[in-house]
Design an enzyme around this catalytic site. Sequence first.
Site, short mmCIF file in Angstrom:
data_model
loop_
_atom_site.label_atom_id
_atom_site.label_comp_id
_atom_site.label_asym_id
_atom_site.label_seq_id
_atom_site.Cartn_x
_atom_site.Cartn_y
_atom_site.Cartn_z
N LYS A 72 11.56 -5.06 -5.50
CA LYS A 72 12.15 -3.61 -5.48
C LYS A 72 13.24 -3.21 -4.63
O LYS A 72 14.07 -2.38 -4.96
CB LYS A 72 10.93 -2.61 -5.65
N ASP A 108 9.14 5.73 -11.14
CA ASP A 108 7.89 6.00 -10.45
C ASP A 108 7.91 7.42 -10.52
O ASP A 108 6.89 7.97 -10.91
CB ASP A 108 7.83 5.37 -8.95
P1 NAP Z 1 1.49 0.92 0.16
O1 NAP Z 1 3.11 1.18 0.46
O2 NAP Z 1 1.02 -0.29 0.75
O3 NAP Z 1 0.61 2.20 1.04
C1 NAP Z 1 -0.57 2.44 1.15
C2 NAP Z 1 -1.06 3.86 1.47
O4 NAP Z 1 -2.33 3.83 1.63
C3 NAP Z 1 -0.33 3.81 2.93
O5 NAP Z 1 -0.41 5.47 3.06
C4 NAP Z 1 -1.90 3.62 3.99
O6 NAP Z 1 -2.02 4.41 4.94
C5 NAP Z 1 -2.78 4.12 2.67
N1 NAP Z 1 -4.11 3.64 3.06
C6 NAP Z 1 -4.49 2.30 2.72
N2 NAP Z 1 -6.01 1.82 2.82
C7 NAP Z 1 -6.12 3.07 3.64
C8 NAP Z 1 -7.36 3.10 4.09
N3 NAP Z 1 -8.48 2.60 4.05
N4 NAP Z 1 -7.67 4.80 4.51
C9 NAP Z 1 -6.54 5.44 4.53
N5 NAP Z 1 -5.30 5.31 4.19
C10 NAP Z 1 -4.81 4.04 3.49
O7 NAP Z 1 1.28 0.95 -1.31
P2 NAP Z 1 1.84 1.73 -2.40
O8 NAP Z 1 2.82 0.78 -3.18
O9 NAP Z 1 2.42 3.01 -1.90
O10 NAP Z 1 0.65 1.94 -3.53
C11 NAP Z 1 -0.39 2.92 -3.14
C12 NAP Z 1 -1.32 3.00 -4.49
O11 NAP Z 1 -0.63 3.52 -5.54
C13 NAP Z 1 -2.06 1.85 -4.94
O12 NAP Z 1 -3.37 2.05 -5.13
C14 NAP Z 1 -1.10 1.60 -6.13
O13 NAP Z 1 -1.98 0.60 -7.15
C15 NAP Z 1 -0.95 3.01 -6.69
N6 NAP Z 1 0.24 2.91 -7.44
C16 NAP Z 1 0.16 3.60 -8.60
C17 NAP Z 1 1.12 3.56 -9.56
C18 NAP Z 1 0.80 4.03 -11.00
O14 NAP Z 1 1.81 4.13 -11.87
N7 NAP Z 1 -0.38 4.56 -11.43
C19 NAP Z 1 2.50 3.30 -9.01
C20 NAP Z 1 2.58 2.89 -7.87
C21 NAP Z 1 1.47 2.74 -6.93
P3 NAP Z 1 -1.23 3.62 6.38
O15 NAP Z 1 0.05 4.01 6.43
O16 NAP Z 1 -2.10 4.48 7.46
O17 NAP Z 1 -1.68 2.15 6.45
#
Ligand code: NAP
Length: 288
Positions: A72, A108
């Site tokens: 991406k 998104d």
């Molecule tokens: P990412 O860049 O890896 O970010 C993950 C986020 O989750 C960070 O803020 C991280 O905090 C936090 N996190 C992870 N484990 C945690 C825990 N145990 N306790 C507290 N905070 C925690 O991932 P992303 O791409 O943003 O995706 C995040 C979520 O959104 C995923 O579940 C993904 O499937 C979902 N999503 C859904 C869609 C949709 O269309 N519905 C689209 C995109 C993403 P830290 O910074 O402290 O590590």
Amino acid sequence: MAAIDGRTRLVGLLGHPIEHTLSPAMHNAAFNALGLNYCYLPLPVAPAELGAAIAGVVALGFVGVNVTIPHKQNVMAYLDEISTEAQAIGAVNLIEFRQNRRIGHNMDGAGFLEALRRQQITVRGARSLVFGAGGAARAVVYTLLQAGSEVTILNRTTARAESLAAALCSAAGDVRLTAGPLDTEYVAALAAETDLVVNTTALGMTPAVESNPWPASVPYPARAVAYDLVYAPRETAFLRTAKAAGARTIDGLQMLLYQGALAFEMWTGQPAPLDVMLSELLKGRMHS
Ligand code: NAP
């Protein structure tokens, strides 16, 4: 599935790995339902082959492609034009091939906002609390600011929330944005003043389905719409907490659906058959 012939128009998904993607089933069912001679292909592309793959889909006359992890950001180097949203979000997840130009978009934020719009939830003037500061949060926060909301970003790693806020303040030219730690004290202080709570963390996702970004000791405010980006399971612990307090909820499948619908409409010029697409997403989720 409609027969593939010499007039079939091609679209697809570039990513690595992409074994579990729900996009081909969702889009092909939609093409089929409308009798459109299009085919959506999964295209596994290793990082070192990204440039060759882009040149390949252009040479093969693809109408467009979706782009997912890990391409991406890197894909931007191969594009002629990048939309304002995609530049601000720092990622492209849809490429349109038009008049010999490769145009990058990010759906998104638009998919996220469309789910709110469909439920007649007003974002302008709202006070939003966003949990998380990763890639999805960046799209959500940018979009909420553009749509006129005030936003507070709370994240486990506070420095990441602060640097996201600093980056988006300059991208969105906005100061209605604050950041802090994702802890009970902060959430308790903000709860009564909040209209929309968005979970963009992975908390609640299978297999850790009982994890919940909303602190157990803070009563959920019934007036605040709860929106979870996690879509497996569809009803997360966070959404259950909000629902039990009498609040409205939106699940992560909605964002996925509307992003897909916006891509479909860009490629075909026709309104997307949302019911067909949602039913494929639900089937795929049960089997993945
Ligand atoms: P990412 O860049 O890896 O970010 C993950 C986020 O989750 C960070 O803020 C991280 O905090 C936090 N996190 C992870 N484990 C945690 C825990 N145990 N306790 C507290 N905070 C925690 O991932 P992303 O791409 O943003 O995706 C995040 C979520 O959104 C995923 O579940 C993904 O499937 C979902 N999503 C859904 C869609 C949709 O269309 N519905 C689209 C995109 C993403 P830290 O910074 O402290 O590590």
